[in-house]
Motif scaffolding. Structure first.
Motif, PDB file in Angstrom:
ATOM      1  N   UNK A 136      68.979  11.780  52.860  1.00 47.60           N
ATOM      2  CA  UNK A 136      68.308  12.862  51.892  1.00 47.60           C
ATOM      3  C   UNK A 136      67.071  12.818  52.468  1.00 47.60           C
ATOM      4  N   UNK A 137      66.618  14.075  52.932  1.00 49.59           N
ATOM      5  CA  UNK A 137      65.115  14.472  53.322  1.00 49.59           C
ATOM      6  C   UNK A 137      64.479  15.145  52.217  1.00 49.59           C
ATOM      7  N   UNK A 138      63.249  14.581  51.685  1.00 52.89           N
ATOM      8  CA  UNK A 138      62.540  14.962  50.779  1.00 52.89           C
ATOM      9  C   UNK A 138      61.048  15.257  51.449  1.00 52.89           C
ATOM     10  N   UNK A 139      60.709  16.594  50.705  1.00 55.29           N
ATOM     11  CA  UNK A 139      59.353  17.236  51.017  1.00 55.29           C
ATOM     12  C   UNK A 139      58.628  17.649  50.035  1.00 55.29           C
ATOM     13  N   UNK A 140      57.176  17.227  49.749  1.00 55.27           N
ATOM     14  CA  UNK A 140      56.503  17.442  48.667  1.00 55.27           C
ATOM     15  C   UNK A 140      55.534  18.527  49.131  1.00 55.27           C
ATOM     16  N   UNK A 141      55.623  19.718  48.712  1.00 54.58           N
ATOM     17  CA  UNK A 141      54.714  20.747  49.002  1.00 54.58           C
ATOM     18  C   UNK A 141      53.616  21.068  47.891  1.00 54.58           C
ATOM     19  N   UNK A 142      52.523  21.605  48.184  1.00 62.44           N
ATOM     20  CA  UNK A 142      51.723  22.008  47.138  1.00 62.44           C
ATOM     21  C   UNK A 142      51.226  23.501  47.536  1.00 62.44           C
ATOM     22  N   UNK A 143      51.247  24.610  46.464  1.00 61.00           N
ATOM     23  CA  UNK A 143      50.807  25.804  46.633  1.00 61.00           C
ATOM     24  C   UNK A 143      49.466  26.147  45.756  1.00 61.00           C
ATOM     25  N   UNK A 144      48.655  26.654  46.222  1.00 60.71           N
ATOM     26  CA  UNK A 144      47.373  26.870  45.445  1.00 60.71           C
ATOM     27  C   UNK A 144      47.016  28.598  45.396  1.00 60.71           C
ATOM     28  N   UNK A 145      46.982  29.012  44.329  1.00 65.60           N
ATOM     29  CA  UNK A 145      46.854  30.614  44.414  1.00 65.60           C
ATOM     30  C   UNK A 145      45.450  30.879  43.841  1.00 65.60           C
ATOM     31  N   UNK A 146      44.752  31.675  44.153  1.00 67.38           N
ATOM     32  CA  UNK A 146      43.365  32.145  43.519  1.00 67.38           C
ATOM     33  C   UNK A 146      43.614  33.157  42.196  1.00 67.38           C
ATOM     34  N   UNK A 188      46.435  30.840  48.389  1.00 66.62           N
ATOM     35  CA  UNK A 188      45.469  30.327  49.316  1.00 66.62           C
ATOM     36  C   UNK A 188      45.827  29.471  50.215  1.00 66.62           C
ATOM     37  N   UNK A 189      46.763  28.515  49.622  1.00 69.21           N
ATOM     38  CA  UNK A 189      47.266  27.170  50.361  1.00 69.21           C
ATOM     39  C   UNK A 189      48.718  27.201  50.169  1.00 69.21           C
ATOM     40  N   UNK A 190      49.331  26.883  51.171  1.00 69.67           N
ATOM     41  CA  UNK A 190      50.864  26.420  51.136  1.00 69.67           C
ATOM     42  C   UNK A 190      51.230  25.331  52.008  1.00 69.67           C
ATOM     43  N   UNK A 191      51.205  24.126  51.557  1.00 71.32           N
ATOM     44  CA  UNK A 191      51.252  23.123  52.757  1.00 71.32           C
ATOM     45  C   UNK A 191      52.040  22.005  52.455  1.00 71.32           C
ATOM     46  N   UNK A 192      52.777  21.185  53.171  1.00 75.00           N
ATOM     47  CA  UNK A 192      53.481  19.912  53.033  1.00 75.00           C
ATOM     48  C   UNK A 192      52.485  18.728  52.934  1.00 75.00           C
ATOM     49  N   UNK A 242      50.556   8.065  48.426  1.00 77.02           N
ATOM     50  CA  UNK A 242      50.459   8.961  49.698  1.00 77.02           C
ATOM     51  C   UNK A 242      50.618  10.497  49.113  1.00 77.02           C
ATOM     52  N   UNK A 243      51.541  10.543  48.024  1.00 72.80           N
ATOM     53  CA  UNK A 243      51.564  11.900  47.713  1.00 72.80           C
ATOM     54  C   UNK A 243      50.463  12.499  47.020  1.00 72.80           C
ATOM     55  N   UNK A 244      49.726  11.475  46.326  1.00 75.93           N
ATOM     56  CA  UNK A 244      48.480  11.830  45.309  1.00 75.93           C
ATOM     57  C   UNK A 244      47.411  11.946  46.407  1.00 75.93           C
ATOM     58  N   UNK A 245      47.302  11.194  47.189  1.00 74.68           N
ATOM     59  CA  UNK A 245      46.328  11.277  48.133  1.00 74.68           C
ATOM     60  C   UNK A 245      46.077  12.630  48.865  1.00 74.68           C
ATOM     61  N   UNK A 246      47.345  13.329  49.480  1.00 68.63           N
ATOM     62  CA  UNK A 246      47.348  14.213  50.136  1.00 68.63           C
ATOM     63  C   UNK A 246      47.235  15.580  49.057  1.00 68.63           C
ATOM     64  N   UNK A 247      47.954  15.685  48.007  1.00 66.47           N
ATOM     65  CA  UNK A 247      47.402  16.721  46.798  1.00 66.47           C
ATOM     66  C   UNK A 247      46.125  16.633  46.691  1.00 66.47           C
ATOM     67  N   UNK A 248      45.426  15.555  46.528  1.00 71.11           N
ATOM     68  CA  UNK A 248      43.929  15.509  45.921  1.00 71.11           C
ATOM     69  C   UNK A 248      43.140  16.315  47.334  1.00 71.11           C
ATOM     70  N   UNK A 253      40.988  19.376  46.525  1.00 72.83           N
ATOM     71  CA  UNK A 253      39.375  19.580  46.658  1.00 72.83           C
ATOM     72  C   UNK A 253      39.068  20.366  47.613  1.00 72.83           C
ATOM     73  N   UNK A 254      39.659  20.453  48.910  1.00 69.11           N
ATOM     74  CA  UNK A 254      39.356  21.276  49.939  1.00 69.11           C
ATOM     75  C   UNK A 254      39.124  22.621  49.545  1.00 69.11           C
ATOM     76  N   UNK A 255      40.338  23.102  48.678  1.00 64.46           N
ATOM     77  CA  UNK A 255      40.346  24.603  48.200  1.00 64.46           C
ATOM     78  C   UNK A 255      39.146  24.555  47.082  1.00 64.46           C
TER      79      UNK A 255
END
Length: 466
Positions: A1-11, A17-21, A44-50, A54-56
Motif C-alpha cells: 500500500x502506497x500512501x501519499x499525503x497532499x495539501x491544497x490551499x485555495x485563495x 494556490x498550492x497543491x503539493x505532496x 513528518x506530515x505535520x512539519x510538511x503541512x506547516x 506558513x509559506x502561503x
C-alpha cells in the motif's frame, strides 16, 4: 500500500494556490506495528503541512505589503534574506523581502522589511507556552526531552533556551504588576456599605519554606533562602496559589492584593488570614482589607509544643519529678492556648522557663531546650493578638489551621525545587520560575499567553497560530 499525503490551499476567491505532496510512505501486510501512523510519520506530515501553510501565508502577506500604503504603486524589492521562525512543528526558514520606500513620501530609512516588523518574536506563542508550561512543572532538561520526543523539533531545543524564555516571561508577569503600596484599603465605611452584598469570607494561608541556594565554589554565600507561599480559598470557586522569594521580590503585597481581587474580593468582604507568625508574613497581610481577621495558625503552635514535649521526655531520665511537673504545665499551657487565654498561657511558659533555668543535670540537650522555651515565649508574646479561641472556632466548623497551605508549599516548591532533586537556585531564577508555575497551577497561564499575543482584547480563548 502506497500512501501519499497532499495539501491544497485555495485563495479567498477559490483560486488554487498550492497543491503539493507533503509526505509519502508505504505499508505492507497489516501487523500490530504498522497499523495507522507512527509518531515519526505524524511529525513528518505535520512539519510538511506547516511549511506549506506558513509559506502561503507569508506570500499572501507580502503581496498585500508590496503596494505603497500612500499611493498604491508597487514598491521595488531591494533583496531577500532568510528569517528563522520556530513553531511547535519545527524550525521554519522564511524568505523575507526588503522593499524600497516609495518616493511619494519622505522616510528616515530607504527600505523596510515588513515580515521582520510583523514577527517581532521568532517563536510562536504556542511554542513559548508549551516550553514554559512544562519547564515550570518539571526540570528544564526533562521538559526539553519531552517536547523533542512528541514534537518535530529535530533537537533544536535546549535547556538553556527554555530557562531563558521562562525567566523572560516570568519577568513580564512581574513588570505588569502596578507599583507597590503600603496600604491597599480604598474608600471609606460609607462607600463600603453601598457595595453589593459580598461573597462568603476568603481564607488565606501564608507560610514560608527554604530552598537550596546556588553557591560558587569556595563561596561564603548563604546555603538557602526563604520562599513565601500562600493559598487563597473562597467558599465557592477555585483556590489560587501564589509565591515569591522574600529577599528578591519588591511587589509582594501588590501580588497578594491582585490575587485576592481576581477572586472578587470587595472592601466589605471578610478575609481571614492564617500565618505562622513570622515577621515577614505578618507585614505582608496587613492593610489589604478593612474587614480582615488575622489568626495564628494552630498547626505551628502545636509543632513548637511538640518539640518542647520531646525535650522534657529527655529530662525524665535525669530528674523524673521535675520532668513530670513540667510536662503537666506544658499540657495546661496547650489547653489555655486552645481556648485563647494568652495571659494564663504566658504564665505557664514563664514557670516552665524558670524551672528549666534551675535544672542542674547532665542532659546534653539542656541548653537547646532552654533556648526553645525562651523562643516559644517570645513567639507567643509577639503573636498574642492573633491567637483566637481555637476551640470555639473548631466547634463552629471554622478553620483553625493552614494545613491547606502546607499542601500548597509542597505543590509550588517541594515537587519542583526540593524533595530528592539536587537543585540549587538563585533568588532571581527561583522567583521567576515560581511566578510562571503558580499561574500554571492556577490554570491561568494559557489565557495569559493568549492575551499577550492576541490582537483582540477579548478574554475568551483564541486558538494559537503557529
Amino acid at each position: 500500500m502506497n500512501i501519499k499525503i497532499s495539501i491544497k490551499i485555495e485563495s479567498d476567491n477559490g483560486t488554487l494556490q498550492v497543491s503539493k505532496d507533503v509526505a509519502q510512505f508505504e505499508r505492507g501486510q497489516l501487523t500490530l506495528a504498522n497499523l495507522g501512523l507512527t509518531l515519526e510519520e505524524s511529525k513528518q506530515i505535520l512539519q510538511g503541512i506547516q511549511q506549506e501553510i506558513v509559506s502561503s501565508q507569508v506570500s499572501q502577506y507580502m503581496d498585500q505589503q508590496t503596494p505603497c500604503p500612500d499611493c498604491g504603486l508597487p514598491r521595488k524589492c531591494k533583496g531577500k534574506h532568510k528569517l528563522v521562525y520556530r513553531s511547535v512543528f519545527g524550525k521554519l526558514e522564511l524568505l523575507s523581502p526588503r522593499l524600497f520606500h516609495c518616493s511619494c513620501q519622505t522616510h528616515q530609512q530607504k527600505s523596510i522589511s515588513p515580515l521582520t516588523l510583523l514577527l517581532t518574536e521568532r517563536q510562536s506563542p504556542e511554542y513559548l507556552y508549551l516550553q514554559t508550561k512544562f519547564a515550570s512543572l518539571v526540570s528544564y532538561g526533562l521538559s526539553v526531552h519531552l517536547l523533542n520526543e512528541v514534537l518535530p523539533l529535530d533537537g533544536t531545543l535546549n535547556a538553556s533556551s527554555v530557562r531563558y524564555k521562562l525567566h523572560q516571561m516570568g519577568q513580564r508577569l512581574d513588570d505588569e504588576l502596578d507599583e507597590e503600596q503600603y496600604i491597599y484599603v480604598e474608600g471609606c465605611p460609607m462607600e463600603w456599605e453601598e457595595l453589593p452584598r459580598p461573597d462568603l469570607p476568603l481564607n488565606v494561608g501564608i507560610d514560608g519554606a527554604y530552598i537550596h541556594a546556588y553557591r560558587p565554589k569556595n563561596s561564603e554565600q548563604q546555603k538557602s533562602f526563604e520562599v513565601i507561599v500562600g493559598k487563597s480559598i473562597p467558599e465557592q470557586g477555585a483556590s489560587k496559589s501564589f509565591g515569591f522569594v522574600q529577599t528578591y521580590d519588591t511587589k509582594s503585597k501588590r501580588r497578594l492584593f491582585e490575587l485576592l481581587k481576581s477572586q472578587g474580593m470587595q472592601m466589605n468582604q471578610q478575609v481571614t488570614f492564617f500565618s505562622d507568625g513570622g515577621d515577614t508574613v505578618r507585614d505582608l497581610q496587613m492593610f489589604l482589607n478593612p474587614q480582615a481577621e488575622y489568626l495564628l495558625d494552630w498547626f505551628h503552635v502545636t509543632m513548637r509544643i511538640t518539640l518542647l514535649s520531646q525535650y522534657i521526655k529527655g529530662v525524665k531520665h535525669y530528674d523524673p519529678d521535675q520532668a513530670t511537673s513540667m510536662a503537666e504545665r506544658l499540657k495546661s499551657l496547650k489547653w489555655y492556648l486552645w481556648h485563647g487565654n494568652v495571659f494564663r498561657a504566658l504564665q505557664k511558659i514563664e514557670s516552665i522557663e524558670w524551672d528549666a533555668e534551675d535544672l542542674e543535670i547532665d542532659y546534653p540537650k539542656l541548653s537547646k531546650m532552654r533556648k526553645a522555651i525562651t523562643e516559644f515565649r517570645i513567639y507567643i508574646q509577639n503573636n498574642g493578638g492573633y491567637i483566637p479561641n481555637y476551640g470555639e472556632r473548631y466547634r463552629c466548623g471554622e478553620r483553625i489551621s493552614t494545613g491547606f497551605v502546607e499542601s500548597a508549599v509542597n505543590q509550588v516548591i517541594a515537587k519542583r525545587m526540593e524533595k530528592k532533586q539536587q537543585m540549587r537556585w538563585t533568588p532571581k531564577g527561583a522567583h521567576l520560575l515560581i511566578q510562571v508555575r503558580t499561574k500554571v497551577l492556577n490554570q491561568e497561564w494559557k489565557n495569559i499567553v493568549h492575551q499577550w499575543y492576541s490582537n483582540s482584547d477579548e478574554e475568551d480563548e483564541i486558538p494559537m497560530a503557529a
